[in-house]
Write a protein that holds these residues in place. Structure first.
Motif, mmCIF file in Angstrom:
data_model
loop_
_atom_site.group_PDB
_atom_site.id
_atom_site.type_symbol
_atom_site.label_atom_id
_atom_site.label_comp_id
_atom_site.label_asym_id
_atom_site.label_seq_id
_atom_site.Cartn_x
_atom_site.Cartn_y
_atom_site.Cartn_z
ATOM 1 N N GLN A 198 43.719 33.371 45.560
ATOM 2 C CA GLN A 198 43.997 34.655 46.193
ATOM 3 C C GLN A 198 43.454 35.754 45.301
ATOM 4 O O GLN A 198 43.814 35.838 44.124
ATOM 5 C CB GLN A 198 45.503 34.831 46.390
ATOM 6 N N MET A 199 42.586 36.568 45.866
ATOM 7 C CA MET A 199 41.943 37.637 45.107
ATOM 8 C C MET A 199 42.288 38.968 45.740
ATOM 9 O O MET A 199 41.948 39.208 46.907
ATOM 10 C CB MET A 199 40.420 37.433 45.088
ATOM 11 N N ASN A 200 42.967 39.810 45.003
ATOM 12 C CA ASN A 200 43.382 41.125 45.481
ATOM 13 C C ASN A 200 42.700 42.226 44.680
ATOM 14 O O ASN A 200 42.214 41.985 43.563
ATOM 15 C CB ASN A 200 44.900 41.264 45.369
ATOM 16 N N ASP A 201 42.686 43.416 45.259
ATOM 17 C CA ASP A 201 42.095 44.576 44.591
ATOM 18 C C ASP A 201 40.708 44.233 44.036
ATOM 19 O O ASP A 201 40.406 44.470 42.848
ATOM 20 C CB ASP A 201 43.018 45.058 43.468
ATOM 21 N N LEU A 202 39.896 43.680 44.883
ATOM 22 C CA LEU A 202 38.573 43.233 44.445
ATOM 23 C C LEU A 202 37.698 44.396 44.014
ATOM 24 O O LEU A 202 37.781 45.508 44.566
ATOM 25 C CB LEU A 202 37.899 42.443 45.566
ATOM 26 N N LYS A 203 36.862 44.127 43.031
ATOM 27 C CA LYS A 203 35.966 45.121 42.465
ATOM 28 C C LYS A 203 34.524 44.640 42.602
ATOM 29 O O LYS A 203 34.288 43.420 42.675
ATOM 30 C CB LYS A 203 36.304 45.337 40.992
ATOM 31 N N PRO A 204 33.576 45.547 42.597
ATOM 32 C CA PRO A 204 32.165 45.119 42.704
ATOM 33 C C PRO A 204 31.780 44.093 41.641
ATOM 34 O O PRO A 204 30.962 43.205 41.905
ATOM 35 C CB PRO A 204 31.394 46.428 42.533
ATOM 36 N N GLU A 205 32.370 44.183 40.475
ATOM 37 C CA GLU A 205 32.041 43.223 39.408
ATOM 38 C C GLU A 205 32.594 41.827 39.675
ATOM 39 O O GLU A 205 32.283 40.880 38.929
ATOM 40 C CB GLU A 205 32.520 43.723 38.041
ATOM 41 N N ASP A 206 33.398 41.668 40.713
ATOM 42 C CA ASP A 206 33.866 40.333 41.106
ATOM 43 C C ASP A 206 32.833 39.618 41.974
ATOM 44 O O ASP A 206 33.017 38.441 42.315
ATOM 45 C CB ASP A 206 35.185 40.433 41.875
ATOM 46 N N THR A 207 31.774 40.319 42.342
ATOM 47 C CA THR A 207 30.730 39.709 43.149
ATOM 48 C C THR A 207 30.115 38.527 42.409
ATOM 49 O O THR A 207 29.659 38.662 41.265
ATOM 50 C CB THR A 207 29.631 40.737 43.482
ATOM 51 N N ALA A 208 30.124 37.372 43.049
ATOM 52 C CA ALA A 208 29.644 36.140 42.418
ATOM 53 C C ALA A 208 29.726 35.001 43.431
ATOM 54 O O ALA A 208 30.325 35.151 44.504
ATOM 55 C CB ALA A 208 30.493 35.791 41.191
ATOM 56 N N VAL A 209 29.146 33.894 43.061
ATOM 57 C CA VAL A 209 29.392 32.649 43.786
ATOM 58 C C VAL A 209 30.578 31.968 43.108
ATOM 59 O O VAL A 209 30.578 31.788 41.886
ATOM 60 C CB VAL A 209 28.161 31.717 43.769
ATOM 61 N N TYR A 210 31.552 31.624 43.894
ATOM 62 C CA TYR A 210 32.767 31.008 43.374
ATOM 63 C C TYR A 210 32.715 29.502 43.662
ATOM 64 O O TYR A 210 32.438 29.075 44.790
ATOM 65 C CB TYR A 210 33.994 31.638 44.018
ATOM 66 N N PHE A 211 33.008 28.734 42.630
ATOM 67 C CA PHE A 211 32.951 27.276 42.715
ATOM 68 C C PHE A 211 34.325 26.682 42.454
ATOM 69 O O PHE A 211 35.020 27.109 41.526
ATOM 70 C CB PHE A 211 31.991 26.708 41.672
ATOM 71 N N CYS A 212 34.683 25.691 43.244
ATOM 72 C CA CYS A 212 35.872 24.931 42.902
ATOM 73 C C CYS A 212 35.450 23.667 42.159
ATOM 74 O O CYS A 212 34.353 23.144 42.359
ATOM 75 C CB CYS A 212 36.707 24.592 44.130
ATOM 76 N N ASN A 213 36.336 23.221 41.314
ATOM 77 C CA ASN A 213 36.054 22.083 40.428
ATOM 78 C C ASN A 213 37.323 21.258 40.310
ATOM 79 O O ASN A 213 38.417 21.809 40.191
ATOM 80 C CB ASN A 213 35.623 22.612 39.059
#
Length: 121
Positions: A81-96
């Protein structure tokens, strides 16, 4: 073990997204579930970790208060869960996932295909 991540997308700064990741396969048990992200031109970094033994959850210091990891080991699911997202959170997110076959001690690792999160200012 295969992982399928979903939930990424485009969101405005201050918005929220919830990522999901499902592990599939048979005859295995999960030792830990993790989220990583990789922004353009940057190295992959750890976002959050769930340790299966006692289900302890950790979020990177810089993301605490905004990101939350949750897991369902019985269903082999993990969420971010990602709240209050910021431009610097822009990325490809990977689960592992780190896992092992029942009755075995060798721990293996699987990665999801990545889901794009884009935060506009």
């Amino acid at each position: 073990v295969q992982l399928q991540a979903s939930g990424g997308g485009l969101v405005q700064a201050g918005g929220s997204l919830r990522l999901s990741c499902a592990a599939s396969g048979s005859g295995f048990t999960i030792e830990a579930m993790n989220w990583y992200r990789q922004a353009p031109g940057k190295q992959r970094e750890s976002v959050a970790t769930s340790s299966g033994g006692d289900i302890r959850n950790y979020v990177a210091d810089s993301l605490q208060g905004r990101f939350t990891i949750s897991t369902d080991y019985a269903k082999k699911m993990m969420y971010l869960q990602m709240n209050d997202l910021k431009p610097e959170d822009t990325a490809v997110y990977f689960c592992n996932v780190r896992w092992r076959y029942y009755g075995r001690t060798f721990v293996r690792e699987s990665w999801g295909q990545g889901t794009q999160v884009t935060v506009s200012s």
